[in-house]
Design an enzyme around this catalytic site. Structure first.
Site, PDB file in Angstrom:
ATOM      1  N   SER A 106     -37.306  26.339   6.192  1.00 35.59           N
ATOM      2  CA  SER A 106     -38.301  25.682   6.004  1.00 35.59           C
ATOM      3  C   SER A 106     -38.310  24.235   6.662  1.00 35.59           C
ATOM      4  CB  SER A 106     -38.532  25.359   4.398  1.00 35.59           C
ATOM      5  OG  SER A 106     -38.921  26.523   3.839  1.00 35.59           O
ATOM      6  N   ASP A 135     -41.309  31.552  -2.391  1.00 39.28           N
ATOM      7  CA  ASP A 135     -40.000  31.417  -1.604  1.00 39.28           C
ATOM      8  C   ASP A 135     -38.772  31.912  -2.328  1.00 39.28           C
ATOM      9  OD1 ASP A 135     -38.434  31.173   1.267  1.00 39.28           O
ATOM     10  OD2 ASP A 135     -37.632  29.481  -0.211  1.00 39.28           O
ATOM     11  N   ASP A 145     -44.631  28.938   6.141  1.00 35.97           N
ATOM     12  CA  ASP A 145     -43.329  28.339   7.045  1.00 35.97           C
ATOM     13  C   ASP A 145     -42.754  29.498   7.619  1.00 35.97           C
ATOM     14  OD1 ASP A 145     -42.641  28.884   4.547  1.00 35.97           O
ATOM     15  OD2 ASP A 145     -41.494  27.012   4.314  1.00 35.97           O
ATOM     16  N   HIS A 146     -42.590  30.817   6.859  1.00 31.22           N
ATOM     17  CA  HIS A 146     -41.754  31.818   7.350  1.00 31.22           C
ATOM     18  C   HIS A 146     -42.039  32.952   6.364  1.00 31.22           C
ATOM     19  CE1 HIS A 146     -39.173  31.165   3.997  1.00 31.22           C
ATOM     20  NE2 HIS A 146     -38.994  29.818   4.583  1.00 31.22           N
TER      21      HIS A 146
HETATM   22 ZN   LIG Z   1     -36.354  29.886   1.660  1.00 31.71          ZN
END
Ligand SMILES: [Zn+2]
Length: 505
Positions: A98, A312, A353-354
């Site tokens: 991140s 996350d 972010d991912h």
């Molecule tokens: Zn993470």
């Protein structure tokens, strides 16, 4: 979760639903619509709200849709008029973290994983010992310099990588004690790029504002090793400080600037929020309050970053249930913002972010009520399914008999539709067990009541203590001025360029 409608927003959502799959074509072919929409879209934006679902890959959005509104339903995200694919790799990693990705989205510069606010010439912790490169400028700093109000909201610690990348510079994301000082206007380490200061900061992370000898409002000991109480120092610098639901409820524009720290570490998962000791606001409540305050008090406009930080964390813990509930809450928070803003002057973007190594696997049959045909027979576990069957084990139709049957692996063991590529959900040396009789401790250590239990930890192929991020693209969703630029596939650094352009920074 109630979803009210902004008339402006509905107009966009209807057109996007009608044109789904051929949006670009439809806009091009429909001249009056294209002209009207284009004129509005090209106007400069007064405000921008940037939503980040930390770890919210496309499979997470799909699973949340099925879990929350059904496979035929539409999340707020699904109704965005413009979308694109965003590449997330950092300067030194295929699969990013991140710090690197949020720095890229906030500054337009792709950098190394673990690094906040510096470019790729800065190694994490400066391991070459050659010093850091020049600090980068964030969209938040640029907005502040132009007289806009700026805010940062996160359900993670406010000093955690994603929020920190809006306002701090550090070659090590874990230097949270130091990162907190960079937001304090009266401190020697203050980031002067923030001008008079961040107008609104809300989230978790009180521990890095409280000395390690002091117990905070909810009974947790602080983590500051310098003996300083930043709660008092922020108040001395003019901030209104609140720490619980009651304090949050009293906030208004008269309290600006505002520091809300609702938890010692990260805020609760939305699923667990009502069990919180001091009481804390939901992400939707924080966003609605922040947007109302900023809309009423910022004649020159505002920039607001909102992170759902714990999608996350739930994935890292191998617990899909909490990840989906937090994504549902993130979607509700976006909806709340869309209702409150004028989309003629406010650019709203949402992205991740991912991604995570989170899969919707096998060929799971939809629930019986959704099938276009009657079935001859079905197991009780299938009949009793909830949440659109997304948390269940996989069942399939037997085309010879018309009955529903359990899908099993090569050893005749059933498996769930949701699986992780790695993480704590690996079942160990004994191998796979039937999810319906699986006594493996789930999230929080309790023995789950089957795969639909909120504590259930989905199986993982590779044993790791923490499940990992994934390297594929994530989606960007956009509404409002300049949102039509959100299309195609590109690097995540495009988020910075688009906001800079839209806001005229
Ligand atoms: Zn993470």
């Amino acid at each position: 979760m109630k979803r009210l409608c902004n008339p402006n927003y509905i107009m966009h959502s209807r057109s996007s639903l009608l044109c789904f799959g051929a949006l670009a074509l439809a806009v091009a072919a429909s001249a009056p619509l294209a002209h009207a929409q284009g004129a509005e879209q090209d106007a400069p934006a007064k405000n921008a709200i940037f939503f980040v679902g930390d770890g919210m890959g496309v499979s997470t959005v799909t699973a949340t849709r099925i879990f929350s509104v059904g496979i035929d339903g539409h999340l707020t995200l699904d109704q965005a008029p413009f979308t694109a694919l965003s590449q997330t790799y950092t300067s030194d990693h295929i699969t990013p973290d991140s710090a690197g990705t949020m720095t890229a989205m906030m500054t337009g510069v792709n950098t190394n994983s673990g690094v906040i606010g510096f470019g790729p010439e800065t190694e994490r912790q400066d391991f070459l010992g050659n010093g850091d490169g020049p600090a980068l400028t964030t969209v938040l700093e640029l907005a502040k310099a132009q007289g806009k109000m700026v805010g940062v909201i996160s359900t993670a610690r406010i000093t955690h990588a994603t929020p920190a990348a809006c306002y701090a510079k550090s070659n090590e994301r874990n230097e949270e004690e130091y990162i907190a000082l960079q937001a304090l206007p009266t401190d020697a380490e203050y980031n002067l790029g923030l001008g008079s200061g961040i107008d609104l900061l809300m989230g978790g992370g009180r521990r890095f504002f409280v000395p390690d000898t002091v117990v905070d409002e909810e009974g947790s000991t602080g983590r500051r090793t310098d003996g300083r109480d930043l709660r008092a120092e922020f108040q001395a610098a003019g901030y209104t400080y609140v720490y619980d639901q009651t304090g949050f409820d009293t906030l208004s524009g008269a309290n600006l600037p505002i520091l809300g720290l609702f938890e010692s570490s990260h805020m609760e998962y939305e699923y667990d929020r009502l069990t919180d000791l001091g009481g804390e606001p939901s992400l939707e409540e924080m966003v609605a309050k922040a947007v109302e305050i900023l809309e009423a008090n910022s004649p020159n406009g505002y920039f607001l970053m909102v992170e759902s930080g714990r999608i996350d964390h739930a994935h890292h813990a191998g617990n899909a249930y909490r990840a989906l509930v937090d994504t549902e809450e993130f979607d509700a928070a976006i909806n709340a913002a869309l209702q409150l803003v004028n989309l003629g002057e406010t650019l709203v973007m949402a992205t991740a972010d991912h991604s995570h190594v989170f899969n919707i696997a096998g060929y799971p049959l939809r629930p019986q009520v959704e099938l276009p045909y009657p079935v001859a027979y079905a197991p009780v576990e299938y009949m009793a399914s909830a949440h659109g069957n997304i948390l269940n084990t996989v069942f399939d139709i037997n085309a010879s008999t018309g009955g529903v049957e359990i899908s099993s692996d090569l050893n005749a063991v059933p498996y769930t539709a949701l699986l992780y590529g790695n993480g704590p959900g690996h079942r160990g040396a004994g191998g796979r067990v039937d999810p319906w009789s699986d006594a493996t401790a789930g999230y929080g250590g309790v023995i789950p009541l089957g795969p639909e239990d909120p504590a259930y930890m989905q199986e993982a192929a590779v044993p790791l203590s923490s499940e990992t991020h994934a390297g594929e693209e994530v989606a960007i969703y956009a509404w409002g001025p300049n949102s039509h630029m959100v299309r195609g596939t590109g690097k995540n650094t495009g988020c910075f360029r688009l906001m800079k352009r839209a806001l005229g920074l």
